[in-house]
Scaffold this motif. Structure first.
Motif, PDB file in Angstrom:
ATOM      1  N   VAL A   1       0.847  -1.186   0.000  1.00 20.76           N
ATOM      2  CA  VAL A   1       0.000   0.000   0.000  1.00 20.76           C
ATOM      3  C   VAL A   1       0.878   1.229   0.000  1.00 20.76           C
ATOM      4  CG1 VAL A   1      -1.778   1.256   1.238  1.00 20.76           C
ATOM      5  CG2 VAL A   1      -1.783  -1.243   1.269  1.00 20.76           C
ATOM      6  N   THR A   2       0.624   2.131  -0.953  1.00 16.56           N
ATOM      7  CA  THR A   2       1.387   3.381  -1.019  1.00 16.56           C
ATOM      8  C   THR A   2       0.404   4.537  -1.048  1.00 16.56           C
ATOM      9  OG1 THR A   2       1.450   3.199  -3.427  1.00 16.56           O
ATOM     10  CG2 THR A   2       3.339   2.322  -2.225  1.00 16.56           C
ATOM     11  N   MET A   3      -0.102   4.868   0.100  1.00 20.47           N
ATOM     12  CA  MET A   3      -1.089   5.931   0.207  1.00 20.47           C
ATOM     13  C   MET A   3      -0.577   6.974   1.181  1.00 20.47           C
ATOM     14  SD  MET A   3      -3.800   5.315  -1.633  1.00 20.47           S
ATOM     15  CE  MET A   3      -5.042   6.261  -0.788  1.00 20.47           C
ATOM     16  N   SER A   4      -0.747   8.236   0.826  1.00 17.77           N
ATOM     17  CA  SER A   4      -0.378   9.300   1.745  1.00 17.77           C
ATOM     18  C   SER A   4      -1.545   9.604   2.664  1.00 17.77           C
ATOM     19  CB  SER A   4       0.010  10.551   0.951  1.00 17.77           C
ATOM     20  OG  SER A   4      -1.118  11.073   0.301  1.00 17.77           O
ATOM     21  N   SER A   5      -1.280  10.328   3.724  1.00 17.87           N
ATOM     22  CA  SER A   5      -2.342  10.645   4.674  1.00 17.87           C
ATOM     23  C   SER A   5      -3.392  11.541   4.054  1.00 17.87           C
ATOM     24  CB  SER A   5      -1.733  11.320   5.904  1.00 17.87           C
ATOM     25  OG  SER A   5      -1.045  12.510   5.524  1.00 17.87           O
TER      26      SER A   5
ATOM     27  N   LYS B   1      -8.256   0.611   3.550  1.00 20.61           N
ATOM     28  CA  LYS B   1      -7.796   1.646   2.638  1.00 20.61           C
ATOM     29  C   LYS B   1      -7.545   1.051   1.256  1.00 20.61           C
ATOM     30  CE  LYS B   1      -5.455   4.019   6.422  1.00 20.61           C
ATOM     31  NZ  LYS B   1      -4.150   4.457   6.945  1.00 20.61           N
ATOM     32  N   PRO B   2      -8.033   1.697   0.197  1.00 20.13           N
ATOM     33  CA  PRO B   2      -7.792   1.183  -1.152  1.00 20.13           C
ATOM     34  C   PRO B   2      -6.298   1.176  -1.462  1.00 20.13           C
ATOM     35  CG  PRO B   2      -9.533   2.822  -1.144  1.00 20.13           C
ATOM     36  CD  PRO B   2      -8.897   2.871   0.205  1.00 20.13           C
ATOM     37  N   GLU B   3      -5.885   0.232  -2.286  1.00 18.16           N
ATOM     38  CA  GLU B   3      -4.491   0.088  -2.652  1.00 18.16           C
ATOM     39  C   GLU B   3      -4.277   0.673  -4.040  1.00 18.16           C
ATOM     40  OE1 GLU B   3      -4.155  -4.102  -2.388  1.00 18.16           O
ATOM     41  OE2 GLU B   3      -4.401  -4.150  -0.218  1.00 18.16           O
ATOM     42  N   VAL B   4      -3.360   1.597  -4.178  1.00 12.22           N
ATOM     43  CA  VAL B   4      -3.120   2.235  -5.467  1.00 12.22           C
ATOM     44  C   VAL B   4      -1.646   2.170  -5.822  1.00 12.22           C
ATOM     45  CG1 VAL B   4      -5.124   3.762  -5.441  1.00 12.22           C
ATOM     46  CG2 VAL B   4      -3.025   4.473  -4.300  1.00 12.22           C
ATOM     47  N   HIS B   5      -1.076   0.999  -5.670  1.00 17.79           N
ATOM     48  CA  HIS B   5       0.325   0.806  -6.008  1.00 17.79           C
ATOM     49  C   HIS B   5       0.435   0.363  -7.470  1.00 17.79           C
ATOM     50  CE1 HIS B   5       4.518  -0.307  -5.578  1.00 17.79           C
ATOM     51  NE2 HIS B   5       4.233  -1.493  -6.104  1.00 17.79           N
ATOM     52  N   ARG B   6       1.191   1.114  -8.275  1.00 21.52           N
ATOM     53  CA  ARG B   6       1.353   0.770  -9.684  1.00 21.52           C
ATOM     54  C   ARG B   6       2.522  -0.198  -9.842  1.00 21.52           C
ATOM     55  NH1 ARG B   6      -0.135   2.664 -14.520  1.00 21.52           N
ATOM     56  NH2 ARG B   6      -1.196   4.452 -13.594  1.00 21.52           N
TER      57      ARG B   6
ATOM     58  N   ALA C   1     -15.029  16.155  -6.438  1.00 15.68           N
ATOM     59  CA  ALA C   1     -14.342  17.384  -6.840  1.00 15.68           C
ATOM     60  C   ALA C   1     -13.422  17.909  -5.750  1.00 15.68           C
ATOM     61  CB  ALA C   1     -15.369  18.452  -7.204  1.00 15.68           C
ATOM     62  N   SER C   2     -13.192  17.134  -4.725  1.00 12.05           N
ATOM     63  CA  SER C   2     -12.365  17.595  -3.609  1.00 12.05           C
ATOM     64  C   SER C   2     -10.886  17.597  -3.980  1.00 12.05           C
ATOM     65  CB  SER C   2     -12.584  16.685  -2.402  1.00 12.05           C
ATOM     66  OG  SER C   2     -12.105  15.374  -2.682  1.00 12.05           O
ATOM     67  N   PRO C   3     -10.096  18.411  -3.293  1.00 15.24           N
ATOM     68  CA  PRO C   3      -8.641  18.412  -3.533  1.00 15.24           C
ATOM     69  C   PRO C   3      -8.017  17.041  -3.290  1.00 15.24           C
ATOM     70  CG  PRO C   3      -9.283  20.338  -2.247  1.00 15.24           C
ATOM     71  CD  PRO C   3     -10.485  19.453  -2.309  1.00 15.24           C
ATOM     72  N   GLN C   4      -8.524  16.295  -2.311  1.00 18.33           N
ATOM     73  CA  GLN C   4      -7.990  14.973  -2.033  1.00 18.33           C
ATOM     74  C   GLN C   4      -8.244  14.018  -3.197  1.00 18.33           C
ATOM     75  OE1 GLN C   4     -10.007  16.638   0.000  1.00 18.33           O
ATOM     76  NE2 GLN C   4      -8.778  17.115   1.820  1.00 18.33           N
ATOM     77  N   ALA C   5      -9.445  14.104  -3.776  1.00 13.83           N
ATOM     78  CA  ALA C   5      -9.752  13.248  -4.927  1.00 13.83           C
ATOM     79  C   ALA C   5      -8.915  13.627  -6.138  1.00 13.83           C
ATOM     80  CB  ALA C   5     -11.246  13.349  -5.263  1.00 13.83           C
ATOM     81  N   GLN C   6      -8.662  14.924  -6.292  1.00 12.99           N
ATOM     82  CA  GLN C   6      -7.804  15.383  -7.385  1.00 12.99           C
ATOM     83  C   GLN C   6      -6.394  14.811  -7.225  1.00 12.99           C
ATOM     84  OE1 GLN C   6      -8.424  17.460  -9.956  1.00 12.99           O
ATOM     85  NE2 GLN C   6      -6.441  18.256 -10.586  1.00 12.99           N
ATOM     86  N   GLU C   7      -5.896  14.822  -5.998  1.00 11.29           N
ATOM     87  CA  GLU C   7      -4.566  14.275  -5.731  1.00 11.29           C
ATOM     88  C   GLU C   7      -4.545  12.767  -5.996  1.00 11.29           C
ATOM     89  OE1 GLU C   7      -0.575  14.155  -4.680  1.00 11.29           O
ATOM     90  OE2 GLU C   7      -1.894  15.844  -5.177  1.00 11.29           O
ATOM     91  N   LEU C   8      -5.617  12.082  -5.655  1.00  7.50           N
ATOM     92  CA  LEU C   8      -5.695  10.652  -5.908  1.00  7.50           C
ATOM     93  C   LEU C   8      -5.656  10.369  -7.410  1.00  7.50           C
ATOM     94  CD1 LEU C   8      -6.167   7.710  -5.079  1.00  7.50           C
ATOM     95  CD2 LEU C   8      -8.622   8.198  -5.123  1.00  7.50           C
TER      96      LEU C   8
ATOM     97  N   THR D   1      -2.608   8.466 -12.228  1.00  2.00           N
ATOM     98  CA  THR D   1      -2.067   8.763 -13.553  1.00  2.00           C
ATOM     99  C   THR D   1      -0.548   8.646 -13.593  1.00  2.00           C
ATOM    100  OG1 THR D   1      -3.901  10.300 -13.961  1.00  2.00           O
ATOM    101  CG2 THR D   1      -1.969  10.522 -15.365  1.00  2.00           C
ATOM    102  N   LYS D   2       0.111   8.985 -12.487  1.00  2.00           N
ATOM    103  CA  LYS D   2       1.572   8.972 -12.458  1.00  2.00           C
ATOM    104  C   LYS D   2       2.120   7.586 -12.761  1.00  2.00           C
ATOM    105  CE  LYS D   2       5.556  10.242  -9.625  1.00  2.00           C
ATOM    106  NZ  LYS D   2       6.034  10.778  -8.327  1.00  2.00           N
ATOM    107  N   GLY D   3       3.061   7.541 -13.703  1.00  2.00           N
ATOM    108  CA  GLY D   3       3.691   6.288 -14.075  1.00  2.00           C
ATOM    109  C   GLY D   3       2.989   5.546 -15.193  1.00  2.00           C
ATOM    110  N   ALA D   4       1.831   6.026 -15.642  1.00  2.00           N
ATOM    111  CA  ALA D   4       1.100   5.356 -16.719  1.00  2.00           C
ATOM    112  C   ALA D   4       1.843   5.504 -18.044  1.00  2.00           C
ATOM    113  CB  ALA D   4      -0.303   5.938 -16.837  1.00  2.00           C
TER     114      ALA D   4
END
Length: 303
Positions: A25-29, A43-48, A163-170, A175-178
């Motif tokens: 798991v690589t999630m920030s606070s 917590k959802p896992e978003v490790h690429r 539309a929250s800033p947290q969702a934008q960061e997610l 997208t990063k690394g795609a």
């Protein structure tokens, strides 16, 4: 680019996949706040995985996070500060980089490639016919799920639409690394698109004619790879070469396997839609693209 469309595979498997507890798991606070009240204690896992070793030129990234980028760029007249701005916009090039030998006796003339002529006058030309629903389902089943699809499968869909800033960061983390393939680079004024993609951590791959201006972006650290394809061929030959080149991505460890194929060049839209279809990737339906580029078929579809 990647999150605007999602795989629709509900009809393929009635049992949705479950998260693998062993996946790191690589999630920030800050991201965890997105899921508060939605996912309980898990917590959802978003490790690429399998993203490749390429990283963008770090010196370019801070300069691309401003809101100053645009295309075309206004160009002021040098003779008078009061003159209205001019737009440096060239329509004759049709966003193509294919430079063939000029016609005899016309030093400035430019002959269009077979691919361009087909897409201009008889689109979709010699490109393959759209797949049937059964063939499309088989194409999806044949390919291994992309890293982006695996990550999306671990995130509640309603969170992605927030539309929250947290969702934008997610979404940016997803997208990063795609690995994204851009079919046709366009003219040099489109450079800002690749710079912005690099700033977001996208491993951009450009597929274009061997002498395209965009091949130099590899040395500048803006794109990960350049895939040369002879765009002077027929549409069918270009399609076959493109499928082979894209299928090889990820084998050298520079990028991951392709997560998506896109284009902003109109003549390449029919080609791009078919590449996405045969590779089992999300994209526009070739049948819809063909209808949209034919006025008579568009009118018939709207009746």
């Amino acid at each position: 680019l990647l999150l605007s469309e999602r795989f629709n595979t509900d009809h393929l498997d009635s049992n949705p996949s479950t998260p693998n507890p062993s996946t790191p798991v690589t999630m920030s606070s800050t991201c965890c706040a997105c899921f508060r009240g939605l996912t309980g204690n898990k917590k959802p896992e978003v490790h690429r995985r399998r993203s490749g070793s390429w990283e963008p030129n770090a010196s370019l990234i801070p300069n691309q996070m401003t809101n100053a980028w645009a295309s075309p760029v206004p160009r002021a007249y040098p003779t008078s500060s009061q003159a209205p701005a001019d737009l440096d916009l060239v329509m004759s090039s049709m966003d193509s980089d294919v430079q063939l030998a000029p016609s005899r006796g016309k030093s400035n003339a430019r002959r269009h490639s077979k691919f361009e002529i087909e897409q201009l006058t008889m689109s979709p030309g010699s490109l393959p016919k759209p797949l049937t629903a059964h063939q499309r389902e088989q194409a999806i089943r044949r390919v291994e799920p992309t890293a982006t699809f695996e990550m999306l499968n671990e995130v509640p869909e309603d969170v992605l639409d927030e539309a929250s800033p947290q969702a934008q960061e997610l979404r940016r983390k997803l997208t990063k690394g795609a690995t994204v393939v851009f079919v046709s680079a366009g003219y040099p004024g489109k450079r800002f698109i690749y710079e912005r993609a690099a700033a977001l951590g996208v491993k951009s791959v450009i597929l274009d004619h061997p002498d395209s201006w965009s091949k130099n972006l590899v040395d500048e650290g803006i794109i990960a790879k350049f895939l040369p394809v002879d765009m002077g061929q027929t549409s069918e030959e270009v399609f076959k070469d493109a499928v082979h080149a894209i299928s090889e991505l990820g084998k050298d460890g520079i990028t991951g396997k392709v997560d998506g194929v896109v284009t902003f060049v109109e003549l390449s839209v029919p080609l791009t839609s078919r590449l996405a279809e045969v590779l089992g990737l999300p994209g526009m339906s070739p049948a819809a693209v063909d209808a949209a580029r034919d006025k008579h078929r568009t009118r018939a579809a709207l009746k």
